[in-house]
Design a protein around this motif. Structure first.
Motif, PDB file in Angstrom:
ATOM      1  N   THR A   1       0.813  -1.222   0.000  1.00 22.52           N
ATOM      2  CA  THR A   1       0.000   0.000   0.000  1.00 22.52           C
ATOM      3  C   THR A   1       0.847   1.274   0.000  1.00 22.52           C
ATOM      4  OG1 THR A   1      -0.142  -0.303   2.399  1.00 22.52           O
ATOM      5  CG2 THR A   1      -2.049  -0.999   1.086  1.00 22.52           C
ATOM      6  N   GLN A   2       2.161   1.135  -0.061  1.00 20.29           N
ATOM      7  CA  GLN A   2       3.063   2.287  -0.137  1.00 20.29           C
ATOM      8  C   GLN A   2       3.969   2.164  -1.350  1.00 20.29           C
ATOM      9  OE1 GLN A   2       3.209   5.128   1.937  1.00 20.29           O
ATOM     10  NE2 GLN A   2       1.253   4.279   2.636  1.00 20.29           N
ATOM     11  N   ASP A   3       4.131   3.267  -2.068  1.00 19.27           N
ATOM     12  CA  ASP A   3       5.091   3.325  -3.165  1.00 19.27           C
ATOM     13  C   ASP A   3       5.791   4.679  -3.123  1.00 19.27           C
ATOM     14  OD1 ASP A   3       3.291   5.173  -4.236  1.00 19.27           O
ATOM     15  OD2 ASP A   3       2.621   3.877  -5.878  1.00 19.27           O
ATOM     16  N   ALA A   4       6.571   4.993  -4.143  1.00 14.93           N
ATOM     17  CA  ALA A   4       7.336   6.243  -4.125  1.00 14.93           C
ATOM     18  C   ALA A   4       6.429   7.463  -4.047  1.00 14.93           C
ATOM     19  CB  ALA A   4       8.236   6.323  -5.368  1.00 14.93           C
ATOM     20  N   VAL A   5       5.256   7.383  -4.655  1.00 15.34           N
ATOM     21  CA  VAL A   5       4.312   8.505  -4.622  1.00 15.34           C
ATOM     22  C   VAL A   5       3.763   8.723  -3.221  1.00 15.34           C
ATOM     23  CG1 VAL A   5       2.018   9.266  -5.376  1.00 15.34           C
ATOM     24  CG2 VAL A   5       3.661   8.382  -7.046  1.00 15.34           C
ATOM     25  N   THR A   6       3.268   7.663  -2.589  1.00 16.31           N
ATOM     26  CA  THR A   6       2.651   7.818  -1.273  1.00 16.31           C
ATOM     27  C   THR A   6       3.679   8.179  -0.204  1.00 16.31           C
ATOM     28  OG1 THR A   6       2.819   5.444  -0.779  1.00 16.31           O
ATOM     29  CG2 THR A   6       0.793   6.221  -1.857  1.00 16.31           C
ATOM     30  N   LEU A   7       4.875   7.621  -0.293  1.00 18.07           N
ATOM     31  CA  LEU A   7       5.919   7.976   0.667  1.00 18.07           C
ATOM     32  C   LEU A   7       6.212   9.469   0.594  1.00 18.07           C
ATOM     33  CD1 LEU A   7       8.413   4.995   0.155  1.00 18.07           C
ATOM     34  CD2 LEU A   7       6.883   5.340   2.100  1.00 18.07           C
ATOM     35  N   ALA A   8       6.342   9.984  -0.635  1.00 15.42           N
ATOM     36  CA  ALA A   8       6.623  11.405  -0.826  1.00 15.42           C
ATOM     37  C   ALA A   8       5.477  12.265  -0.310  1.00 15.42           C
ATOM     38  CB  ALA A   8       6.868  11.693  -2.303  1.00 15.42           C
TER      39      ALA A   8
END
Length: 391
Positions: A48-55
């Protein structure tokens, strides 16, 4: 005109694996990981986390309504991009509710991406002094279970607001940089994991540091005595020390003691997060600023950025009066305190979970992820993002 870092936020997933337990599961002496590499914990990103959501989660922590109105450029530095066409910055712009009259782009050069973004931001603000720029360094480092690079995995993002009259760090214009085509680390379009020539990459990292440091000294008459601390890009925390040791004999005993002590402080967060590629240098800076008790306004902080392939740069900034009040120290302390340890088996199961690549529809359990912004699923080859505060 003074331009620099006005705000800095950080986010990492709420799960991690202990490096001692990982070493034991791999039949490796734990000291090889904890001392030889210098890592204690490794952040593990759920599906449920990727580079977009982390940012987006990192930026959500620091942005206020004024920022949302004044930011007119979003720069998304990553080597974990989720689309070969659409910039991750566009998703972040939408998820955060930044005003629509803004540019949004993605930049790539291995771990150098966020530094490139900062330098671009400085130029934009020089021409548009009322603007603010959101620079993001966000990545999930993946090499594969049981691989040599497994110990240098991690996940997280650093978000920085660049502006005039910055409250944390004024970035100086003096800089030294270098580009050379080397194959020390790469990830082809078709591969979900990276490839690395570890020994060669270490050699190139040090060679690049020495080159740009000598350039910087020659161009600006700098010495080690000018710097209160030097922060490094940290694929693992022992890497920066290997480079720093190469120049310590250029200073006095006091210089050596000061720089080594501050280096150790600057690695504290990286030790318990792991490698976050584009954000690693700025996580090191954040660790130094939030955990040091003897830094003061006017102190000069050196910054060495390295992106394999390769681009390197050495530049510096000066701390501002009251910089501590502009840091999100309590929020980051809580972020680390609330994390959950995974067993090695649980980590392997999470690592193996991936989103479909055949266009099928999937709905993910975002209730199990405490993050405000998540990947909710996929439909028609599109990732579905959700900001829970908008629901």
């Amino acid at each position: 005109m003074e331009i620099g870092i006005d705000k800095i936020g950080f986010y990492t997933p709420n799960t991690y694996v202990d490096m001692v337990k990982l070493a034991e599961a791999r039949n490796v002496d734990p000291a090889k990981y904890t001392i030889g590499i210098g890592q204690e914990k490794m952040a593990v990103a759920p599906v449920t986390q990727d580079a977009v959501t982390l940012a987006a989660n990192a930026a959500l922590q620091i942005l206020d309504e004024e920022d949302l109105e004044k930011i007119d450029l979003v720069i998304f530095g990553t080597e974990s991009g989720i689309d070969n066409s659409k910039a991750g910055a566009v998703y972040v712009h939408d998820l955060l509710g930044i005003q629509p009259h803004a540019r949004a782009i993605e930049v790539k050069q291995a771990c150098y991406g966020a530094t490139a973004g900062i330098q671009m931001a400085k130029g934009h603000i020089a021409l548009n002094p009322e603007s603010r720029v959101l620079v993001l360094g966000t990545d999930i480092s993946r090499y594969g279970i049981g691989t040599a690079g497994e110990v240098t995995q991690g996940a997280g993002a650093v978000a920085m607001v660049i502006s005039t009259k910055p409250r944390i760090l004024v970035l100086e214009n003096e800089s030294a940089y270098l580009t050379s085509e080397v194959m020390d680390f790469w990830r082809p379009i078709y591969s979900e994991t990276a490839f690395v020539d570890g020994k060669y990459s270490n050699e190139q990292y040090i060679a690049f540091f020495l080159n740009v440091w000598e350039q910087y000294k020659a161009k600006y008459g700098a010495t080690l005595a000018d710097f209160e601390a030097i922060c490094f890009h940290l694929p693992y925390t022992k890497m920066g020390m290997k480079a720093l040791r190469e120049i310590l004999d250029q200073g006095s005993q006091a210089d050596r003691e000061r720089l080594v002590a501050h280096y150790q402080t600057s690695t504290s967060y990286n030790k318990i997060v792991g490698n976050i590629y584009t954000g690693s240098l700025y996580l090191s800076l954040l660790s130094l600023l939030e955990l040091s008790d003897d830094l003061k306004a006017g102190d000069k902080i050196g910054l060495f950025s390295y992106g394999s392939g390769a681009v390197g740069e050495f530049f510096a900034g000066r701390l501002q009066e009251g910089f501590r009040e502009a840091l999100a120290i309590a929020e980051h302390k809580a972020l680390f305190a609330d994390r959950k340890e995974l067993t090695v088996e649980e980590y392997e199961a999470v690592f193996s979970q991936t989103l479909p690549t055949d266009g099928s529809t999937v709905t993910l359990d975002i209730a199990a992820d405490p993050a405000v912004i998540c990947v909710a699923g996929m439909e028609d080859n599109k990732r579905l993002y959700i900001n829970k505060t908008n629901e």
